[in-house]
Design an enzyme around this catalytic site. Structure first.
Site, short mmCIF file in Angstrom:
data_model
loop_
_atom_site.label_atom_id
_atom_site.label_comp_id
_atom_site.label_asym_id
_atom_site.label_seq_id
_atom_site.Cartn_x
_atom_site.Cartn_y
_atom_site.Cartn_z
CD GLU A 12 -0.95 0.53 3.77
OE1 GLU A 12 -1.47 1.90 3.44
OE2 GLU A 12 -1.15 0.01 4.81
CE LYS A 21 0.71 1.52 14.73
NZ LYS A 21 0.56 2.27 13.33
N1 PSU Z 1 -2.52 1.42 10.66
C1 PSU Z 1 -1.25 1.56 10.76
N2 PSU Z 1 -0.43 2.01 9.93
C2 PSU Z 1 -1.23 2.78 8.52
C3 PSU Z 1 -2.53 2.73 8.78
C4 PSU Z 1 -3.28 1.83 9.52
O1 PSU Z 1 -0.51 1.17 11.67
O2 PSU Z 1 -0.30 3.64 7.92
C5 PSU Z 1 -3.16 3.18 7.21
C6 PSU Z 1 -3.49 2.15 6.47
O3 PSU Z 1 -3.55 2.57 5.08
C7 PSU Z 1 -4.84 1.63 6.65
C8 PSU Z 1 -5.62 2.92 6.92
O4 PSU Z 1 -5.66 1.08 5.72
O5 PSU Z 1 -4.54 3.68 7.71
C9 PSU Z 1 -6.74 3.06 7.78
O6 PSU Z 1 -7.34 4.39 7.98
P1 PSU Z 1 -8.66 4.55 8.55
O7 PSU Z 1 -8.58 3.86 9.98
O8 PSU Z 1 -9.20 5.96 8.14
O9 PSU Z 1 -9.58 3.65 7.64
#
Ligand code: PSU
Ligand code: MN
Length: 303
Positions: free
Chosen positions: A24, A158
């Protein structure tokens, strides 16, 4: 017609039927600061090549969906500021209007599937945020895992998330959650946790076989492989808990909502740990890239 561009090495791998691992780009633009983000992006790609597979970093640039980036494109993306963060909801609009955006787990899965790539490595997936009972903040990543057939290797979720609720939603959505080599669901910066993963596998070949069996059974969706961070790189959960609480309180006070929440928390935790969270993050992403490569090789040889 989708404006789609494959990198030279991904094109060659597709033609030869070689193993490909998707990566990604939100982790590059929103997950880590420059210049470490660029260094890590290159290292992870190198890890995949060293393991005998081909990396395909995915992003939308000037209205083209890129499957694999060359070094110039990777550098440009790592240096850009204010790049859009694309999920299922906004990916089409970005491509149609000639925009530029980094793909989250959800958007990367969609693109990988379009390109016929079955395996994807990242750091952590999005999930159910703490306080979701009020905010309704649940990442689209979870619903994507339920409908798009890509196996995603992450280091668990996390502790900025409500991990127990995240596992509940994954179960409701019918997503297999498989811990690799241990019973516990790993907690991103720490290998262990009090939560047991619903499934466990110790062999990349089993993971590839389970992916194929889902499709044979006519089940949509992918699998989440929860790969624990290497022991020498982990940060104890007890040490991080108060830091996460501070970061969350700061986010609430600053009124951060929606797409801004995850990047804000990651940046704040980076500051509060003097960069140690980033060191651990790098180690676990690389570890995930190595496991994803093994799975991708297994998927290919038994096709
Ligand atoms: N969790 C991490 N690092 C990240 C992300 C999530 O530890 O970089 C990023 C990933 O791209 C994930 C996105 O798909 O954040 C999720 O964002 P949201 O919670 O806004 O859906
Ligand atoms: Mn969200």
């Amino acid at each position: 017609m989708i404006p789609i561009a494959y990198s030279a090495e991904v094109n060659a791998a597709r033609a030869a039927g070689d193993a490909i691992v998707a990566l990604e780009s939100t982790i590059i633009t929103h997950g880590m600061p420059y210049p470490q983000n660029l260094e890590v992006a290159r290292q992870v790609e190198g890890d995949i090549r060293a393991a005998g597979a081909v990396p395909a970093t995915i992003a939308v640039m000037n209205g083209t969906l890129h499957i694999g980036l060359n070094d110039d494109q990777l550098t440009k993306l790592a240096q850009s500021k204010g790049v859009a963060k694309l999920s299922r909801a906004d990916m089409a609009a970005c491509i149609a209007t000639g925009g530029t955006g980094a793909t989250t787990v959800a958007a990367t899965m969609i693109a990988a599937h379009l390109a016929g790539i079955h395996v994807f490595a990242t750091g952590g997936i999005g999930g159910v945020h703490k306080g979701a009972e009020d905010s309704f903040d649940i990442s689209a990543d979870l619903m994507e895992l339920a409908q798009t057939p890509v196996t995603v290797v992450a280091a668990g979720a996390k502790a900025i998330l409500d991990v127990a609720k995240t596992l509940e939603v994954l179960e409701t959505q019918g997503v297999p959650v498989i811990a690799y080599g241990q019973d516990a669901f790993p907690a991103f910066w720490s290998a262990g946790s009090k939560l047991k993963a619903p499934l466990r596998m110790d062999d990349p070949a089993q993971i590839a076989a389970a992916h194929k069996m889902r499709s044979a059974l006519g089940l949509p969706g992918g699998q989440l492989i929860a790969n624990p961070i290497p022991k020498d790189a982990e940060i104890p959960a007890t040490e991080l808990a108060p830091i996460i609480a501070t970061a969350q309180a700061d986010a609430d006070r600053a009124g951060i909502t929606g797409k801004g929440v995850t990047p804000y928390l990651l940046q704040r935790i980076f500051e509060l740990t003097d960069g140690r969270s980033l060191e651990a993050n790098i180690a676990l992403v690389r570890n995930n890239a190595r496991l994803a490569s093994k799975i991708a090789l297994e998927m290919r040889t038994k096709q």
